[in-house]
Design a protein around this motif. Structure first.
Motif, PDB file in Angstrom:
ATOM      1  N   GLY A 111      -6.562   2.469  11.070  1.00 21.74           N
ATOM      2  CA  GLY A 111      -7.852   3.877  11.448  1.00 21.74           C
ATOM      3  C   GLY A 111      -7.721   4.852  10.147  1.00 21.74           C
ATOM      4  N   MET A 112      -8.921   5.431  10.084  1.00 12.42           N
ATOM      5  CA  MET A 112      -9.047   6.943   9.494  1.00 12.42           C
ATOM      6  C   MET A 112     -10.225   7.917   9.659  1.00 12.42           C
ATOM      7  SD  MET A 112     -11.565   4.903   6.818  1.00 12.42           S
ATOM      8  CE  MET A 112     -12.373   6.015   5.564  1.00 12.42           C
ATOM      9  N   LEU A 113      -8.985   8.862   9.854  1.00 13.85           N
ATOM     10  CA  LEU A 113      -9.732   9.951  10.719  1.00 13.85           C
ATOM     11  C   LEU A 113     -10.161  11.268   9.597  1.00 13.85           C
ATOM     12  CD1 LEU A 113      -7.318   8.702  12.203  1.00 13.85           C
ATOM     13  CD2 LEU A 113      -8.583   9.963  13.799  1.00 13.85           C
ATOM     14  N   ALA A 125      -6.773  10.500   6.861  1.00  8.83           N
ATOM     15  CA  ALA A 125      -5.369  10.511   7.145  1.00  8.83           C
ATOM     16  C   ALA A 125      -5.721   9.239   7.524  1.00  8.83           C
ATOM     17  CB  ALA A 125      -4.819  11.703   7.441  1.00  8.83           C
ATOM     18  N   VAL A 126      -5.073   8.113   7.180  1.00  7.58           N
ATOM     19  CA  VAL A 126      -4.385   6.965   7.233  1.00  7.58           C
ATOM     20  C   VAL A 126      -3.898   6.836   8.771  1.00  7.58           C
ATOM     21  CG1 VAL A 126      -4.273   5.023   6.688  1.00  7.58           C
ATOM     22  CG2 VAL A 126      -4.898   6.124   4.477  1.00  7.58           C
ATOM     23  N   SER A 127      -3.980   6.171   9.680  1.00  8.54           N
ATOM     24  CA  SER A 127      -3.226   6.493  10.850  1.00  8.54           C
ATOM     25  C   SER A 127      -3.051   4.679  11.322  1.00  8.54           C
ATOM     26  CB  SER A 127      -3.400   6.776  12.201  1.00  8.54           C
ATOM     27  OG  SER A 127      -3.029   6.810  12.865  1.00  8.54           O
ATOM     28  N   GLY A 128      -1.901   3.978  11.993  1.00  7.31           N
ATOM     29  CA  GLY A 128      -1.730   2.837  12.340  1.00  7.31           C
ATOM     30  C   GLY A 128      -0.613   2.351  11.176  1.00  7.31           C
ATOM     31  N   ALA A 129      -0.761   0.578  11.458  1.00  8.56           N
ATOM     32  CA  ALA A 129       0.584  -0.732  11.505  1.00  8.56           C
ATOM     33  C   ALA A 129      -0.372  -0.858   9.921  1.00  8.56           C
ATOM     34  CB  ALA A 129       0.108  -1.785  11.951  1.00  8.56           C
ATOM     35  N   GLY A 130      -1.195  -0.967   9.625  1.00  8.67           N
ATOM     36  CA  GLY A 130      -1.603  -1.092   8.102  1.00  8.67           C
ATOM     37  C   GLY A 130      -2.092  -0.418   7.113  1.00  8.67           C
ATOM     38  N   LYS A 131      -3.051  -1.196   6.359  1.00  3.51           N
ATOM     39  CA  LYS A 131      -3.722  -0.176   4.683  1.00  3.51           C
ATOM     40  C   LYS A 131      -5.276  -0.100   5.263  1.00  3.51           C
ATOM     41  CE  LYS A 131      -0.394  -1.852   2.248  1.00  3.51           C
ATOM     42  NZ  LYS A 131       1.101  -0.824   1.959  1.00  3.51           N
ATOM     43  N   THR A 150      -5.205   1.763  -2.747  1.00  4.38           N
ATOM     44  CA  THR A 150      -4.333   1.751  -1.287  1.00  4.38           C
ATOM     45  C   THR A 150      -3.378   2.616  -1.004  1.00  4.38           C
ATOM     46  OG1 THR A 150      -2.014   0.725  -1.952  1.00  4.38           O
ATOM     47  CG2 THR A 150      -4.298  -1.044  -1.483  1.00  4.38           C
ATOM     48  N   TYR A 151      -3.544   2.564   0.733  1.00  4.71           N
ATOM     49  CA  TYR A 151      -3.221   4.045   1.176  1.00  4.71           C
ATOM     50  C   TYR A 151      -2.110   3.775   2.311  1.00  4.71           C
ATOM     51  CZ  TYR A 151      -6.202   6.774  -1.925  1.00  4.71           C
ATOM     52  OH  TYR A 151      -5.977   7.098  -2.854  1.00  4.71           O
ATOM     53  N   ASP A 152      -1.030   4.288   2.783  1.00  7.87           N
ATOM     54  CA  ASP A 152      -0.590   3.379   3.898  1.00  7.87           C
ATOM     55  C   ASP A 152      -0.350   4.841   4.983  1.00  7.87           C
ATOM     56  OD1 ASP A 152       1.248   1.481   2.671  1.00  7.87           O
ATOM     57  OD2 ASP A 152       1.914   2.669   1.530  1.00  7.87           O
ATOM     58  N   SER A 153      -0.158   4.073   6.256  1.00  6.10           N
ATOM     59  CA  SER A 153       0.037   5.083   7.056  1.00  6.10           C
ATOM     60  C   SER A 153       0.180   6.984   7.062  1.00  6.10           C
ATOM     61  CB  SER A 153       0.794   4.590   8.216  1.00  6.10           C
ATOM     62  OG  SER A 153       0.603   5.977   9.335  1.00  6.10           O
ATOM     63  N   GLY A 154      -0.056   7.773   6.845  1.00  3.86           N
ATOM     64  CA  GLY A 154      -0.044   8.923   6.657  1.00  3.86           C
ATOM     65  C   GLY A 154      -0.503   9.688   5.661  1.00  3.86           C
ATOM     66  N   GLN A 155      -0.610   8.643   4.855  1.00  7.90           N
ATOM     67  CA  GLN A 155      -1.191   9.216   3.231  1.00  7.90           C
ATOM     68  C   GLN A 155      -2.363   9.394   3.612  1.00  7.90           C
ATOM     69  OE1 GLN A 155      -0.306   5.557   0.909  1.00  7.90           O
ATOM     70  NE2 GLN A 155       0.815   7.283  -0.751  1.00  7.90           N
ATOM     71  N   THR A 156      -3.348  10.590   3.182  1.00  8.12           N
ATOM     72  CA  THR A 156      -4.235  10.618   2.800  1.00  8.12           C
ATOM     73  C   THR A 156      -5.391  10.496   1.408  1.00  8.12           C
ATOM     74  OG1 THR A 156      -3.757  13.227   1.418  1.00  8.12           O
ATOM     75  CG2 THR A 156      -3.478  12.789   4.203  1.00  8.12           C
TER      76      THR A 156
END
Length: 214
Positions: A176-178, A186-192, A203-209
């Protein structure tokens, strides 16, 4: 989706706030009741204690003032997956959608999964008709590619051609993105999250904004 959905619940105020689930997207194949029950079980498993499925399934129910009132009391409004174009057409200009937008202006969180995320953008790709149609325009000049790590990425070439000036947002499954201000996401979860913009792919990984164009 436990990580992004838990974050959405916390952003809305915690597990005791009222959550409303809209099963609109599952109505065309008469799957809305089962989808609603699944959503109740899911959010309950995350610790939420006040979850309600509001049966907005067609234009008549979308304009039902009693249902709209129930939506307006929610702190988290979550649109389920299914048929995106039907969902956008059903909600657009309705009392239900007006209530959802009023709740958001008052601080409620709005979210969706798959088709429920697609309709939040200005543009959506209708895979049933193979064409771009209007979304609900919460995120202007953008279009979501859901399930990006399975089949959504296959839409990128045709949508880049159809929407050359728009931002394409590829969201992987279980991801997800929140945002709490509409500026930084912010990216959250298992993917990108994959952004296609003006010929560039990021591309942005979990934890990146990342930011979206204003």
């Amino acid at each position: 989706m436990s990580e992004p959905d838990l974050q959405a619940i916390q952003l809305a105020g915690g597990c005791d706030v009222p959550i409303v689930v809209l099963p609109t997207a599952a109505a065309p194949d008469r799957n809305h009741e089962r989808a609603g029950r699944n959503a109740l079980r899911w959010f309950s498993s995350l610790g939420a204690s006040h979850i309600e499925v509001v049966p907005v399934i067609d234009k008549a129910s979308a304009n039902d003032s009693a249902l709209a009132q129930r939506i307006g009391l929610a702190r988290l409004i979550y649109i389920l997956g299914g048929f995106p174009a039907y969902t956008a057409t059903t909600l657009s200009g309705s009392r239900a959608w007006e209530a959802a937008m009023a709740a958001c202006r008052d601080g409620a969180v709005l979210g969706g999964s798959s088709a429920g995320a697609m309709v939040l953008c200005q543009h959506l790709y209708d895979p049933e008709q193979g064409e771009v149609t209007p979304g609900l325009n919460v995120i202007p000049n953008a279009c979501v590619l859901p399930h990006h790590n399975t089949f959504g990425r296959n839409w990128a070439a045709r949508l880049t051609e159809a929407l050359p000036d728009a931002l394409l947002i590829g969201i992987d499954e279980q991801t997800g993105m929140l945002t709490d201000d509409g500026g930084s996401w912010a990216v959250s979860g298992a993917g990108k999250i994959t952004l296609y913009r003006a010929g560039d792919i990021q591309t942005y990984d979990s934890g990146q904004t990342f930011g979206l164009p204003g």
